[in-house]
Design a protein around this motif. Structure first.
Motif, mmCIF file in Angstrom:
data_model
loop_
_atom_site.group_PDB
_atom_site.id
_atom_site.type_symbol
_atom_site.label_atom_id
_atom_site.label_comp_id
_atom_site.label_asym_id
_atom_site.label_seq_id
_atom_site.Cartn_x
_atom_site.Cartn_y
_atom_site.Cartn_z
ATOM 1 N N ARG A 126 0.844 -1.200 0.000
ATOM 2 C CA ARG A 126 0.000 0.000 0.000
ATOM 3 C C ARG A 126 0.881 1.253 0.000
ATOM 4 O O ARG A 126 0.599 2.214 -0.722
ATOM 5 C CB ARG A 126 -0.903 -0.030 1.236
ATOM 6 C CG ARG A 126 -1.792 1.167 1.407
ATOM 7 C CD ARG A 126 -2.685 0.945 2.652
ATOM 8 N NE ARG A 126 -2.898 2.157 3.393
ATOM 9 C CZ ARG A 126 -3.870 3.027 3.146
ATOM 10 N NH1 ARG A 126 -4.722 2.805 2.179
ATOM 11 N NH2 ARG A 126 -3.987 4.110 3.879
ATOM 12 N N LEU A 127 1.957 1.236 0.779
ATOM 13 C CA LEU A 127 2.856 2.397 0.825
ATOM 14 C C LEU A 127 3.506 2.622 -0.541
ATOM 15 O O LEU A 127 3.574 3.755 -1.013
ATOM 16 C CB LEU A 127 3.914 2.200 1.911
ATOM 17 C CG LEU A 127 4.959 3.306 2.045
ATOM 18 C CD1 LEU A 127 4.325 4.685 2.158
ATOM 19 C CD2 LEU A 127 5.871 3.039 3.215
ATOM 20 N N ARG A 128 3.950 1.544 -1.192
ATOM 21 C CA ARG A 128 4.527 1.696 -2.522
ATOM 22 C C ARG A 128 3.524 2.305 -3.497
ATOM 23 O O ARG A 128 3.861 3.141 -4.313
ATOM 24 C CB ARG A 128 5.030 0.346 -3.054
ATOM 25 C CG ARG A 128 6.334 -0.071 -2.470
ATOM 26 C CD ARG A 128 6.875 -1.307 -3.213
ATOM 27 N NE ARG A 128 7.689 -2.086 -2.326
ATOM 28 C CZ ARG A 128 7.258 -3.072 -1.544
ATOM 29 N NH1 ARG A 128 5.983 -3.419 -1.542
ATOM 30 N NH2 ARG A 128 8.083 -3.726 -0.775
ATOM 31 N N ARG A 129 2.282 1.858 -3.422
ATOM 32 C CA ARG A 129 1.239 2.382 -4.305
ATOM 33 C C ARG A 129 1.027 3.884 -4.047
ATOM 34 O O ARG A 129 0.921 4.683 -4.976
ATOM 35 C CB ARG A 129 -0.064 1.609 -4.113
ATOM 36 C CG ARG A 129 -1.151 1.980 -5.122
ATOM 37 C CD ARG A 129 -2.387 1.105 -4.981
ATOM 38 N NE ARG A 129 -3.070 1.353 -3.726
ATOM 39 C CZ ARG A 129 -3.150 0.481 -2.710
ATOM 40 N NH1 ARG A 129 -2.593 -0.711 -2.806
ATOM 41 N NH2 ARG A 129 -3.798 0.782 -1.612
ATOM 42 N N MET A 130 0.979 4.273 -2.772
ATOM 43 C CA MET A 130 0.777 5.691 -2.444
ATOM 44 C C MET A 130 1.955 6.532 -2.919
ATOM 45 O O MET A 130 1.768 7.649 -3.420
ATOM 46 C CB MET A 130 0.556 5.859 -0.935
ATOM 47 C CG MET A 130 -0.782 5.308 -0.473
ATOM 48 S SD MET A 130 -1.155 5.671 1.269
ATOM 49 C CE MET A 130 0.016 4.613 2.125
ATOM 50 N N LEU A 131 3.176 6.007 -2.767
ATOM 51 C CA LEU A 131 4.356 6.749 -3.238
ATOM 52 C C LEU A 131 4.378 6.828 -4.752
ATOM 53 O O LEU A 131 4.762 7.854 -5.323
ATOM 54 C CB LEU A 131 5.637 6.105 -2.712
ATOM 55 C CG LEU A 131 5.858 6.202 -1.203
ATOM 56 C CD1 LEU A 131 7.108 5.447 -0.799
ATOM 57 C CD2 LEU A 131 5.917 7.656 -0.743
ATOM 58 N N SER A 132 3.942 5.767 -5.425
ATOM 59 C CA SER A 132 3.866 5.786 -6.882
ATOM 60 C C SER A 132 2.893 6.875 -7.353
ATOM 61 O O SER A 132 3.195 7.624 -8.275
ATOM 62 C CB SER A 132 3.424 4.409 -7.394
ATOM 63 O OG SER A 132 3.296 4.432 -8.793
ATOM 64 N N GLU A 133 1.746 6.949 -6.691
ATOM 65 C CA GLU A 133 0.763 7.976 -7.041
ATOM 66 C C GLU A 133 1.312 9.374 -6.748
ATOM 67 O O GLU A 133 1.115 10.312 -7.524
ATOM 68 C CB GLU A 133 -0.546 7.747 -6.254
ATOM 69 C CG GLU A 133 -1.282 6.496 -6.688
ATOM 70 C CD GLU A 133 -2.419 6.134 -5.737
ATOM 71 O OE1 GLU A 133 -2.657 6.871 -4.753
ATOM 72 O OE2 GLU A 133 -3.050 5.077 -5.970
ATOM 73 N N ALA A 134 2.002 9.526 -5.629
ATOM 74 C CA ALA A 134 2.511 10.835 -5.221
ATOM 75 C C ALA A 134 3.626 11.336 -6.150
ATOM 76 O O ALA A 134 3.789 12.543 -6.333
ATOM 77 C CB ALA A 134 3.021 10.787 -3.782
#
Length: 84
Positions: free
Chosen positions: A74-82
């Motif tokens: 989930r953290l990787r996904r949020m960083l990818s979006e950011a």
């Protein structure tokens, strides 16, 4: 061009969940070439009052995105979006 992303982990001393959260955050940020900031809430009355029951807390660009146990995927996904 990627935008600047602010990643903060709010912690307190003696918190085993905080240690886990910092390890997950460090690994995920490294994948994206990002740094993160650890903020200890112990010396900040306002932060302690706001987040005492949720530590550790993950903030991305000033917005609370997770707390207690950080899920690496989930953290990787949020960083990818950011960073998109």
């Amino acid at each position: 061009m990627t935008q600047q992303v602010s990643v903060e982990v709010l912690t307190k001393q003696g918190c085993h969940l905080c240690e886990e959260a910092l390890a997950v955050t460090a690994a995920a940020c490294a994948e994206f070439g990002l740094s993160y900031t650890e903020l200890d809430i112990s010396d900040d009355d306002a932060l302690r009052a706001q987040y005492a029951e949720e530590i550790p807390v993950l903030r991305i660009n000033g917005t609370v995105r997770d707390f207690w146990k950080f899920d690496p995927a989930r953290l990787r996904r949020m960083l990818s979006e950011a960073t998109a």
